[in-house]
Design a protein around this motif. Structure first.
Motif, short mmCIF file in Angstrom:
data_model
loop_
_atom_site.label_atom_id
_atom_site.label_comp_id
_atom_site.label_asym_id
_atom_site.label_seq_id
_atom_site.Cartn_x
_atom_site.Cartn_y
_atom_site.Cartn_z
N SER A 5 1.52 -3.80 -0.04
CA SER A 5 2.83 -3.51 -0.60
C SER A 5 3.07 -4.14 -1.96
O SER A 5 3.96 -3.72 -2.68
N THR A 6 2.31 -5.18 -2.30
CA THR A 6 2.52 -5.81 -3.60
C THR A 6 1.64 -5.19 -4.68
O THR A 6 1.68 -5.62 -5.82
N ALA A 7 0.82 -4.21 -4.31
CA ALA A 7 -0.11 -3.61 -5.27
C ALA A 7 0.25 -2.17 -5.56
O ALA A 7 0.74 -1.46 -4.71
N LEU A 292 5.11 3.41 11.88
CA LEU A 292 4.20 2.94 12.92
C LEU A 292 2.97 3.84 13.01
O LEU A 292 1.84 3.34 13.18
N LEU A 293 3.15 5.14 12.88
CA LEU A 293 2.01 6.06 12.97
C LEU A 293 1.03 5.83 11.83
O LEU A 293 -0.19 5.94 12.02
N ARG A 294 1.53 5.50 10.66
CA ARG A 294 0.66 5.16 9.53
C ARG A 294 -0.11 3.88 9.84
O ARG A 294 -1.33 3.81 9.63
N LEU A 321 9.91 6.88 1.17
CA LEU A 321 8.93 6.12 1.94
C LEU A 321 8.45 4.90 1.16
O LEU A 321 8.23 3.83 1.73
N VAL A 322 8.29 5.04 -0.14
CA VAL A 322 7.92 3.90 -0.99
C VAL A 322 9.01 2.84 -0.93
O VAL A 322 8.73 1.63 -0.80
N ASP A 330 -2.10 3.83 -3.03
CA ASP A 330 -3.15 3.91 -2.02
C ASP A 330 -2.65 4.63 -0.77
O ASP A 330 -3.36 5.45 -0.18
N ASP A 331 -1.43 4.32 -0.37
CA ASP A 331 -0.84 4.99 0.80
C ASP A 331 -0.60 6.46 0.52
O ASP A 331 -0.86 7.32 1.37
N MET A 332 -0.09 6.76 -0.66
CA MET A 332 0.13 8.16 -1.02
C MET A 332 -1.18 8.94 -0.99
O MET A 332 -1.23 10.07 -0.50
N GLN A 333 -2.24 8.33 -1.50
CA GLN A 333 -3.54 8.99 -1.47
C GLN A 333 -3.99 9.19 -0.03
O GLN A 333 -4.55 10.25 0.32
#
Length: 385
Positions: A5-7, A292-294, A321-322, A330-333
């Motif tokens: 979350s910090t990146a 949670l699913l992520r 979501l962000v 990274d999460d979006m990718q």
């Protein structure tokens, strides 16, 4: 919250420019308000609640947020009501492709029910041909504007009707002409997917793809039937799989057998956060099961469902979501690759989209983010000196 979350937390502009993949979007739920007004005037449709595009767009969102099923369904009666001619279908599909491309969507599967567009005298084949033409025009116009997008159509049959086999056969006839799969939609309660087994058996014999709206309103039985009786490739929504996951007071997570099956089999979940809030499947973005699913590495994807009714876009979904979960590029990718892996186009074409479009797009944004951070740190050091 993601461990990263910090990146590389993206800005709204970076979210918009990021290559996004959309699997669950309804054509009749994404019209521009101004287009609804234009088409109503052209066709003589007399039932719009307002003819000012701004006020009409607000009415759609408020009606969808009202908590009244009657008012929510009324919104679709107006959009479908003005989509009864060939020219209207071409225009709506063209603008859909343009709007998604402008929002950074590089691949989309957009669904609609051909049986709902016959009141003006069109036949099922003519409806499909008109929508496909509109998507191709939209793709060309998007390219001319500097955006890349590919749009595939999903043909939807209505759960309460008795035309699912006919629509499945229609989807199969057009599978190499822009249609990539099949879907059923409508009220889950009282209309289980097992009513349409003949359509699903036909599609499986033809080696065709299909998704099923399941696990949005009716819960785990709907998901189980869609997977185990019908053989769905994906779950439209599927958000209620959370009902088979227990989180203990100490944070320990236990998956039930259906949830374990869905995760183990990598069954794609077409999650639609804003829409889920409107239908009561989640109380808030912070409480939406996608977090949670992520974290548990389900095959979760992010989708819009009905952009007009929810007042949303793929960028807006990711912005929320962000903000709530601290998601990064990274999460979006991760979500985008999940969706591309789950698309209904051939494997080599999915792989090419991932390796040639999605991953390079995010790599560029991450480099941009790193450069900005380095410049910011350097500037702060110089100021301190």
């Amino acid at each position: 919250m993601t461990s990263q979350s910090t990146a590389n937390t993206p800005t709204p502009d970076q979210i918009r420019r990021a290559p996004k993949v959309l699997l669950h979007d309804h054509l009749d739920g994404g019209l521009r308000p101004a287009t609804v007004v234009d088409l109503a005037r052209e066709s003589g449709y007399p039932h719009l609640p307002d003819t000012d595009p701004g006020k009409l767009g607000l009415w759609f969102r408020e009606a969808a947020d009202s908590g009244s099923l009657e008012r929510y369904l009324e919104t679709f009666s107006h959009t479908v009501g003005v989509m009864q001619t060939r020219s209207a279908l071409v225009r709506v599909a063209r603008e859909c492709a343009e709007d998604l491309a402008a929002d950074g969507v590089v691949y989309a599967e957009v669904r609609y029910a051909p049986e709902q567009h016959l009141e003006g005298g069109l036949g099922l084949e003519e409806v499909v041909e008109a929508v496909n033409e509109g998507f191709r025009e939209g793709e060309r116009l998007a390219r001319a504007a500097g955006h890349r997008i590919r749009v595939g159509a999903l043909l939807t049959a209505m759960r309460h009707a008795a035309r699912s086999l006919e629509i499945a056969e229609l989807a199969n006839r057009h599978r190499d002409l822009g249609v990539v799969g099949f879907d059923i939609a409508g009220a889950e309660a009282g209309f289980p997917p097992t009513r349409h087994l003949d359509a699903f058996e036909y599609l499986k014999r033809e080696n065709n793809h299909f998704t099923i709206h399941a696990g949005e309103a009716f819960g785990l039985p709907s998901i189980w039937q869609a997977l185990q009786w019908c053989g769905a490739d994906r779950l439209g929504h599927g958000v209620r799989i959370i009902d088979d996951i227990e989180v203990g007071p100490d944070g320990e997570v236990r998956l039930g057998r259906l949830a374990s099956y869905v995760r183990d089999k990598r069954v794609p979940l077409e999650l639609c956060p804003s829409s889920n809030l409107q239908t009561g499947a989640a109380a808030s973005y912070a409480e939406h099961p996608i977090g949670l699913l992520r974290r548990l590495h389900f095959r979760a994807t992010v989708n819009t469902d009905n952009r007009l009714m929810s007042g949303t876009s793929m960028s807006r979904e990711f912005e929320r979501l962000v903000e709530v979960f601290g998601y990064t590029l990274d999460d979006m990718q991760w979500f985008s690759v999940n969706a591309m892996k789950s698309a209904f186009i051939p494997f080599d074409e999915r792989l090419a989209m991932i390796n040639d479009v999605v991953k390079p797009g995010y790599a560029e944004l991450k480099s941009e983010w790193l450069f900005q951070q380095t410049a910011s740190t350097s500037g702060s050091a110089e100021s301190a000196g």
